[in-house]
Scaffold this motif. Structure first.
Motif, PDB file in Angstrom:
ATOM      1  N   TYR A  74       0.886  -1.068   0.122  1.00 51.43           N
ATOM      2  CA  TYR A  74      -0.347  -0.029  -0.129  1.00 51.43           C
ATOM      3  C   TYR A  74       0.699   1.131  -0.101  1.00 51.43           C
ATOM      4  O   TYR A  74       0.381   2.245   0.039  1.00 51.43           O
ATOM      5  CB  TYR A  74      -1.200  -0.717   1.053  1.00 51.43           C
ATOM      6  CG  TYR A  74      -0.512   0.258   2.482  1.00 51.43           C
ATOM      7  CD1 TYR A  74      -0.415  -1.078   3.427  1.00 51.43           C
ATOM      8  CD2 TYR A  74      -0.362   1.421   3.323  1.00 51.43           C
ATOM      9  CE1 TYR A  74      -0.165  -0.711   4.588  1.00 51.43           C
ATOM     10  CE2 TYR A  74       0.148   1.670   4.659  1.00 51.43           C
ATOM     11  CZ  TYR A  74       0.015   0.712   5.565  1.00 51.43           C
ATOM     12  OH  TYR A  74       0.584   1.164   6.590  1.00 51.43           O
ATOM     13  N   THR A  96      -3.447   1.395   6.660  1.00 57.42           N
ATOM     14  CA  THR A  96      -4.532   0.000   6.491  1.00 57.42           C
ATOM     15  C   THR A  96      -5.751   0.326   7.837  1.00 57.42           C
ATOM     16  O   THR A  96      -5.553   1.151   7.910  1.00 57.42           O
ATOM     17  CB  THR A  96      -3.549  -0.207   7.760  1.00 57.42           C
ATOM     18  OG1 THR A  96      -3.478  -0.327   7.741  1.00 57.42           O
ATOM     19  CG2 THR A  96      -2.737  -1.389   6.747  1.00 57.42           C
ATOM     20  N   SER A 101      -5.427  -3.433  10.858  1.00 55.18           N
ATOM     21  CA  SER A 101      -4.950  -2.517  12.274  1.00 55.18           C
ATOM     22  C   SER A 101      -5.709  -2.580  13.182  1.00 55.18           C
ATOM     23  O   SER A 101      -5.583  -2.589  14.577  1.00 55.18           O
ATOM     24  CB  SER A 101      -6.256  -1.423  11.957  1.00 55.18           C
ATOM     25  OG  SER A 101      -7.489  -1.620  11.949  1.00 55.18           O
ATOM     26  N   ILE A 117      -6.782  -7.312   2.068  1.00 58.74           N
ATOM     27  CA  ILE A 117      -6.182  -6.143   2.998  1.00 58.74           C
ATOM     28  C   ILE A 117      -6.522  -4.952   2.834  1.00 58.74           C
ATOM     29  O   ILE A 117      -6.889  -4.149   2.113  1.00 58.74           O
ATOM     30  CB  ILE A 117      -4.153  -5.919   2.955  1.00 58.74           C
ATOM     31  CG1 ILE A 117      -3.318  -6.844   3.196  1.00 58.74           C
ATOM     32  CG2 ILE A 117      -4.144  -5.041   3.594  1.00 58.74           C
ATOM     33  CD1 ILE A 117      -3.254  -7.360   4.604  1.00 58.74           C
ATOM     34  N   ALA A 119      -7.615  -0.944   2.720  1.00 57.72           N
ATOM     35  CA  ALA A 119      -6.753  -0.086   3.008  1.00 57.72           C
ATOM     36  C   ALA A 119      -7.623   1.514   3.037  1.00 57.72           C
ATOM     37  O   ALA A 119      -8.320   1.344   1.633  1.00 57.72           O
ATOM     38  CB  ALA A 119      -5.458   0.195   2.353  1.00 57.72           C
ATOM     39  N   LEU A 167      -5.330  -6.143  -2.264  1.00 56.12           N
ATOM     40  CA  LEU A 167      -5.913  -4.906  -1.749  1.00 56.12           C
ATOM     41  C   LEU A 167      -7.031  -4.727  -2.330  1.00 56.12           C
ATOM     42  O   LEU A 167      -7.555  -4.480  -3.479  1.00 56.12           O
ATOM     43  CB  LEU A 167      -5.206  -3.768  -1.965  1.00 56.12           C
ATOM     44  CG  LEU A 167      -4.625  -2.381  -1.503  1.00 56.12           C
ATOM     45  CD1 LEU A 167      -4.070  -2.800   0.377  1.00 56.12           C
ATOM     46  CD2 LEU A 167      -4.386  -1.545  -2.035  1.00 56.12           C
TER      47      LEU A 167
END
Length: 424
Positions: A74, A96, A101, A117, A119, A167
């Motif tokens: 990211y 994130t 997190s 993930i 973000a 992502l």
């Protein structure tokens, strides 16, 4: 004295929930009377369950190297945006969100399947022209075209084909920096409530407008709640001093221990949901989405803390969370509700009201299966049998080689829900 919303939800759930999953989880009064020897005996008994649960928790966790690779990815996206857009680099920040997190990210039980993930790309629009939400959203996608970005409802999906993750990248604007004109164009029924300083405006492509979001606030809520300790300190002291005697050893590279019961519950319950979908207990298309599980568990934990409840071992608390969780779902005016605690008016269970009850039935079937599986585990006493059953329930390969490492547990029948028309 006022009662918090989470406390009210828990009080309501306590009236509706069944008894504890098993008589094995009775309070050991000897501890309260000061008989530490008896407490240690109970810790040894609990320790067999705790060790097996900890091993499962360790197995489903995503490794630090993979997390580091995702973080690099990211950051690469941020650099890509700065290079391809005419925006000042200082106007863009990326962070994130979600399970990464809160340390609740888990592996998929399907070998080789990527994990996601989340973000968020936060842009200070005081430095750019971004009053039109769709132009803002599409400019992000165009800048990420070389990364094969694909548009979704509020984010861009970036596959990262050579990585074990993908992502989901959400363009956003800090709510406290937007112009009055932009604020007026947003859906008025969604207002930032708790953790309002981290609230964002994100693009909702179906409506082509801005909508309030607060992913950072959600993460902070989970993290703050997880820090509240519900385990009695005298027992935790004995637990720490007698780990070897209690057959609970720290797992190498373990970042979340069973004493961090909220995060462990989130991880394990999400994994159990995935296993139920894999085994056909529930339809994969209607399985409970993670944000609903996270919200219900965190609300339950917070409510228990607000009410001053205490527990003598993490296993007892884990049992209580499983028993109360399904009873925190609200039904108001015939509509199911799981409210976003950081954005007033947002209902995470909104789709439950548009599918003839499929998702709600799937949620309840999963909840009942989870309780039944935990009841079976907590009724066992032999350490090897406990370990084997935990591996079966949560889809953990056996510690020794041979075969494909998959559990042999048979799924219940019939399926809980009919085929769905779309993803949850």
């Amino acid at each position: 004295m006022s009662t918090t919303k989470s406390a009210e939800l828990v009080k309501r759930a306590e009236l509706e929930r069944p008894t504890r999953l098993t008589k094995s989880l009775e309070s050991f009064a000897a501890l309260r009377e000061g008989h530490i020897t008896n407490a240690r005996d109970r810790l040894i008994e609990y320790g067999h369950w705790a060790k097996a649960i900890n091993e499962a928790n360790s197995h489903i966790a995503v490794g630090e190297k993979e997390i580091a690779a995702a973080a690099d990815a990211y950051k690469e996206v941020a650099e890509h945006l700065a290079a391809n857009l005419s925006w000042p680099p200082e106007s863009i920040s990326i962070m994130t969100q979600g399970s990464v997190s809160t340390k609740t990210l888990i592996r998929s039980p399907n070998g080789g399947e990527k994990f996601d993930i989340d973000a968020v790309c936060k842009v200070d629009i005081s430095l750019i022209e971004a009053d039109d939400p769709m132009s803002f959203f599409e400019s992000i996608g165009q800048a990420l075209e070389e990364l094969e970005a694909q548009a979704k409802r509020r984010c861009w999906y970036i596959p990262f084909n050579r990585q074990p993750f993908y992502l989901e990248f959400t363009p956003s604007v800090p709510l406290n920096t937007i112009t009055a004109q932009t604020l007026q164009s947003m859906a008025l029924r969604y207002h930032a409530s708790r953790y309002g300083e981290t609230a964002l405006a994100v693009v909702d492509t179906p409506t082509q407008g801005w909508k309030t979001s607060n992913s950072a606030g959600m993460s902070q809520w989970v993290n703050d709640t997880a820090e509240r300790r519900l385990i009695q300190s005298i027992v935790m002291e004995a637990y720490a001093n007698d780990r070897a005697e209690a057959s609970v050893a720290p797992v190498p590279d373990q970042t979340v221990d069973i004493t961090d019961t909220l995060r462990v519950a989130i991880r394990l319950f999400k994994r159990h949901r995935d296993m139920c979908a894999r085994r056909g207990v529930i339809d994969a298309a209607t399985k409970p989405i993670s944000v609903i599980i996270v919200t219900l568990l965190t609300s339950c934990y917070e409510g228990l803390a607000d009410l001053g409840r205490s527990f003598e071992h993490p296993i007892e608390l884990l049992d209580e969370l499983a028993a109360l969780m399904p009873h925190l779902v609200l039904k108001l005016d015939g509509k199911y509700r799981v409210d976003n605690p950081t954005v007033e008016g947002e209902n995470f269970a909104e789709k439950w009201n548009d599918d003839d009850g499929e998702r709600y039935r799937s949620f309840m079937t999963w909840s009942k299966t989870l309780s039944a599986d935990l009841k079976t585990i907590l009724a066992l006493t032999d350490p090897q049998t406990i370990s084997k059953r935990v591996r079966e329930v949560f889809g953990i390969p056996a510690p020794t080689g041979g075969g494909n490492g998959l559990p042999t547990i048979q799924p219940p029948a019939p399926r809980a829900t009919p085929a769905s028309r779309g993803l949850a």
